[in-house]
Design a protein around this motif. Structure first.
Motif, short mmCIF file in Angstrom:
data_model
loop_
_atom_site.label_atom_id
_atom_site.label_comp_id
_atom_site.label_asym_id
_atom_site.label_seq_id
_atom_site.Cartn_x
_atom_site.Cartn_y
_atom_site.Cartn_z
N THR A 193 0.83 -1.21 0.00
CA THR A 193 0.00 0.00 0.00
C THR A 193 0.87 1.26 0.00
O THR A 193 0.54 2.26 -0.63
CB THR A 193 -0.92 0.01 1.25
N ASN A 194 2.00 1.20 0.73
CA ASN A 194 2.77 2.43 0.90
C ASN A 194 3.59 2.85 -0.32
O ASN A 194 4.31 3.84 -0.26
CB ASN A 194 3.65 2.38 2.17
N VAL A 195 3.49 2.12 -1.43
CA VAL A 195 4.12 2.65 -2.65
C VAL A 195 3.12 3.47 -3.49
O VAL A 195 3.53 4.22 -4.36
CB VAL A 195 4.81 1.58 -3.55
N MET A 196 1.82 3.31 -3.17
CA MET A 196 0.84 4.08 -3.96
C MET A 196 0.14 5.16 -3.12
O MET A 196 -0.66 5.92 -3.61
CB MET A 196 -0.20 3.15 -4.61
N MET A 197 0.52 5.24 -1.83
CA MET A 197 -0.21 6.15 -0.94
C MET A 197 0.62 6.57 0.25
O MET A 197 1.34 5.76 0.83
CB MET A 197 -1.47 5.42 -0.47
N CYS A 198 0.52 7.85 0.62
CA CYS A 198 1.19 8.38 1.81
C CYS A 198 0.17 9.21 2.58
O CYS A 198 -0.53 10.04 2.00
CB CYS A 198 2.38 9.24 1.38
N LEU A 199 0.10 8.97 3.88
CA LEU A 199 -0.84 9.71 4.73
C LEU A 199 -0.07 10.66 5.62
O LEU A 199 0.73 10.22 6.44
CB LEU A 199 -1.58 8.73 5.65
N ALA A 200 -0.31 11.95 5.48
CA ALA A 200 0.31 12.93 6.38
C ALA A 200 -0.80 13.51 7.27
O ALA A 200 -1.94 13.08 7.20
CB ALA A 200 0.98 14.01 5.56
N GLU A 201 -0.44 14.47 8.11
CA GLU A 201 -1.43 15.01 9.05
C GLU A 201 -2.63 15.65 8.35
O GLU A 201 -3.77 15.40 8.70
CB GLU A 201 -0.78 16.05 9.97
N ASN A 202 -2.34 16.48 7.35
CA ASN A 202 -3.41 17.27 6.72
C ASN A 202 -3.64 16.93 5.26
O ASN A 202 -4.47 17.57 4.61
CB ASN A 202 -3.10 18.76 6.84
N PHE A 203 -2.86 16.01 4.73
CA PHE A 203 -3.01 15.68 3.32
C PHE A 203 -2.64 14.22 3.07
O PHE A 203 -2.06 13.56 3.92
CB PHE A 203 -2.14 16.61 2.45
N ILE A 232 -3.69 14.90 -2.76
CA ILE A 232 -2.74 15.26 -3.80
C ILE A 232 -2.54 14.02 -4.66
O ILE A 232 -1.96 13.03 -4.24
CB ILE A 232 -1.40 15.74 -3.19
N SER A 233 -3.10 14.08 -5.86
CA SER A 233 -3.13 12.90 -6.73
C SER A 233 -1.85 12.76 -7.54
O SER A 233 -1.37 13.75 -8.10
CB SER A 233 -4.31 13.06 -7.69
N ILE A 234 -1.30 11.54 -7.59
CA ILE A 234 -0.13 11.30 -8.45
C ILE A 234 -0.51 10.28 -9.53
O ILE A 234 -1.44 9.50 -9.36
CB ILE A 234 1.09 10.79 -7.65
N SER A 235 0.24 10.31 -10.63
CA SER A 235 -0.04 9.39 -11.74
C SER A 235 0.67 8.06 -11.49
O SER A 235 1.54 7.96 -10.62
CB SER A 235 0.50 9.99 -13.04
N GLU A 236 0.33 7.08 -12.30
CA GLU A 236 1.00 5.78 -12.17
C GLU A 236 2.49 5.90 -12.50
O GLU A 236 3.33 5.27 -11.86
CB GLU A 236 0.32 4.75 -13.08
N ALA A 237 2.82 6.75 -13.47
CA ALA A 237 4.24 6.95 -13.82
C ALA A 237 5.00 7.56 -12.64
O ALA A 237 6.13 7.17 -12.35
CB ALA A 237 4.36 7.86 -15.04
N GLN A 238 4.36 8.48 -11.94
CA GLN A 238 5.01 9.08 -10.76
C GLN A 238 5.13 8.05 -9.64
O GLN A 238 6.15 8.02 -8.93
CB GLN A 238 4.19 10.29 -10.28
N MET A 239 4.13 7.21 -9.50
CA MET A 239 4.20 6.15 -8.50
C MET A 239 5.40 5.24 -8.75
O MET A 239 6.08 4.80 -7.82
CB MET A 239 2.91 5.33 -8.51
#
Length: 310
Positions: A193-203, A232-239
């Motif tokens: 999961t943590n390669v496609m998503m990061c959870l911070a305090e406010n975003f 904040i959405s990232i693309s698959e290429a950015q992932m």
């Protein structure tokens, strides 16, 4: 309850190389045409520079050396076998690759006690390995500690029933979905999961495009918005450049930082950088060898310590 900590454990590699046992479902790994000794020494250099950058801003990094005789090529990613909680609980996780199971070390826990942290209780899920069931720590679980929610992209390394059991034990609401990436024209499950998503305090930085099921995607977005997080959405290429593999930490004077690799940073657009920097500065470091051979990046290298002080 805080979402961020100022203390992490990092394991300095002594035998780092491409792990053939994890390559079967980690599609981020690639072979490098250089000797393993050279790969390890490059990884050590990247590791040391990274640690220096974190310490420079006041993040408390507890560095523990890997053990040569264990032959654990992926030990640089400790967040997969252990998580440390505010309650004083330590969770130990079942690992997909057999050679990764040797990464679990009691002396790492003893070192934390020496550093003044209190371990009340060990919650051990590792017997699930006997049944071929896995849940690889905060690689598989993304914990929203403030809102008591856990996000999990199911994969061969993240079993739904075990995830639910973890959520019951630690009192988290489960948010389950499947995330895919395109490999040789096929949609295959992303290993963590943590390669496609990061959870911070406010975003949250997330590759929504990887959640193919519209209902599941809507549900994830609903939960994030409900908790007031900017998406904040990232693309698959950015992932693929590890832009999802980030972690927010606290440094000196409670200053928050978002930690990522140089490759991740370089893949971001000016707008995405601006969106992140609205909340906190970014720290990036080159992890090229580690990312290429290990198929993991900055976030995977840091095991957050939330344990209470003794």
């Amino acid at each position: 309850m805080q979402q961020t900590t100022d203390t992490i454990v990092m394991i300095r590699p002594v035998n780092f190389r491409m792990n053939e046992q994890t390559a079967v479902n980690n599609y981020f790994q690639e072979e490098l045409d250089i000797k393993n000794t050279e790969i390890n020494s490059k990884a050590q250099q990247e590791f040391d520079v990274f640690v220096e950058k974190l310490r420079a801003v006041g993040i408390h990094v507890i560095v523990i050396d890997d053990i040569v005789s264990q032959d654990t090529p992926d030990s640089i990613f400790p967040n997969n076998w252990v998580s440390f909680h505010k309650s004083g609980d330590v969770a130990l996780y079942p690992m997909f690759a057999e050679n990764r199971r040797r990464e679990r070390r009691e002396d790492v826990l003893l070192r934390l006690e020496e550093e003044g942290f209190n371990i009340e209780n060990i919650v051990d899920y590792t017997s699930a390995e006997d049944e071929g069931i896995f849940l690889e720590g905060t690689g598989s679980l993304l914990l929203d500690r403030v809102n008591s929610k856990a996000y999990c992209a199911l994969s061969p390394r993240a079993d739904e029933d075990l995830f639910i059991e973890f959520c019951e034990d630690f009192e988290y609401t489960p948010v389950v979905f499947t995330a895919n990436q395109t490999v040789d024209g096929k949609r295959l499950e992303i290993y963590h999961t943590n390669v496609m998503m990061c959870l911070a305090e406010n975003f949250a930085v997330i590759c929504l495009d990887s959640i193919d099921d519209k209902k599941e995607r809507k549900n994830v977005v609903k939960h994030l918005k409900q908790d007031g997080k900017e998406i904040i959405s990232i693309s698959e290429a950015q992932m693929h450049q590890f832009a999802g593999n980030m972690l927010q930490l606290r440094g000196r004077n409670n200053q928050r930082y978002l930690i990522m690799s140089q490759a991740a940073y370089d893949s971001l657009t000016p707008q995405q950088i601006k969106a992140i920097e609205k909340y906190c500065p970014i720290i990036s470091s080159s992890l090229e060898t580690i990312e290429t051979c290990g198929g993991g990046s900055a976030r995977c290298m840091m095991a957050e310590v939330f344990l209470p002080k003794a």
